[in-house]
Design a protein around this motif. Structure first.
Motif, PDB file in Angstrom:
ATOM      1  N   GLY A 115       0.806  -1.204   0.000  1.00  0.00           N
ATOM      2  CA  GLY A 115       0.000   0.000   0.000  1.00  0.00           C
ATOM      3  C   GLY A 115       0.845   1.261   0.000  1.00  0.00           C
ATOM      4  N   PRO A 116       0.196   2.432   0.039  1.00  0.00           N
ATOM      5  CA  PRO A 116       0.910   3.701  -0.101  1.00  0.00           C
ATOM      6  C   PRO A 116       1.368   4.326   1.213  1.00  0.00           C
ATOM      7  CG  PRO A 116      -1.428   4.114  -0.185  1.00  0.00           C
ATOM      8  CD  PRO A 116      -1.274   2.629   0.041  1.00  0.00           C
ATOM      9  N   ALA A 117       1.214   3.623   2.334  1.00  0.00           N
ATOM     10  CA  ALA A 117       1.584   4.229   3.617  1.00  0.00           C
ATOM     11  C   ALA A 117       3.071   4.556   3.675  1.00  0.00           C
ATOM     12  CB  ALA A 117       1.196   3.307   4.769  1.00  0.00           C
ATOM     13  N   THR A 118       3.901   3.690   3.072  1.00  0.00           N
ATOM     14  CA  THR A 118       5.349   3.908   3.031  1.00  0.00           C
ATOM     15  C   THR A 118       5.794   3.952   1.580  1.00  0.00           C
ATOM     16  OG1 THR A 118       5.672   2.749   5.137  1.00  0.00           O
ATOM     17  CG2 THR A 118       7.600   3.022   3.716  1.00  0.00           C
ATOM     18  N   LEU A 119       6.384   5.068   1.172  1.00  0.00           N
ATOM     19  CA  LEU A 119       6.830   5.248  -0.208  1.00  0.00           C
ATOM     20  C   LEU A 119       8.350   5.327  -0.234  1.00  0.00           C
ATOM     21  CD1 LEU A 119       4.250   7.984  -1.312  1.00  0.00           C
ATOM     22  CD2 LEU A 119       4.084   5.504  -1.653  1.00  0.00           C
TER      23      LEU A 119
END
Length: 201
Positions: A115-119
């Motif tokens: 998911g996009p929580a950590t990029l």
């Protein structure tokens, strides 16, 4: 004082409707933040940075609806100077795009299975003119801004809602333009961080 015309009031009202329709009220679970690590090998400095919690509930909803998020990343390499201003050594600017597809979230076309929580952002490398002397300290400053909605896209949506699409920007009132820029700024996220450049082990 000159009163606003019918077209101006209609466009302004449409802009408000467009902004209100973009997101429902909700609290942000966590403030966005940025971390980085940097290492020195000979004359080469390699910086890695990560962005956390940049997609609020509102921005996540927009991305899932098909709007792409543009991550603007600026990294600056500084030489720390005691009792004086730091000296800028080098810098870099990156633009990365986060989107939602049938396969899930993508960052520059790379899947984000968690998911996009950590990029995990692109790495940046600099080559120094000379190796740092003993005792010299280098630091990396990272600034990240996420834009999903711009004033221009809000303006197009407002024009569509008011059925005035095709009207030039010069016909839009100053008040409406200011409103669109303010709403677009509210629908963005930004954070910064810094780290020391670790010497070779």
């Amino acid at each position: 004082m000159k009163r606003m015309g019918t077209r101006t009031r209609r466009t302004l009202g449409a802009a408000l409707v467009a902004a209100a329709a973009l997101f429902a009220p909700g609290a942000w679970a966590e403030e966005p933040r940025v971390t980085c690590t940097a290492t020195l090998s000979g004359r080469r400095v390699l910086a890695r940075s990560e962005a956390f919690s940049f997609l609020s509930a509102e921005l996540d909803r927009l991305v899932r609806l098909g709007m792409a998020g543009k991550l603007e990343v600026e990294l600056t390499l500084w030489k720390r100077r005691a009792l004086w201003f730091n000296t800028r050594v080098d810098g870099a600017r990156l633009t990365q795009v986060i989107a939602f597809t049938r396969e899930g979230y993508m960052l520059d076309g790379r899947p984000l299975p968690e998911g996009p929580a950590t990029l995990e952002l692109d790495r940046v490398a600099w080559t120094l003119e000379a190796r740092p002397e003993d005792g010299e300290r280098l630091i990396v400053q990272v600034e990240v801004k996420l834009n999903v909605v711009t004033a221009a896209s809000l303006g197009r949506m407002a024009s569509w809602l008011s059925r005035t699409e095709g009207t030039g920007a010069t016909d839009r009132s100053t008040l409406t333009g200011t409103l669109l820029r303010t709403v677009a700024e509210d629908l963005s996220q930004k954070a910064s961080g810094r780290c020391d450049v670790a010497p070779p082990t």
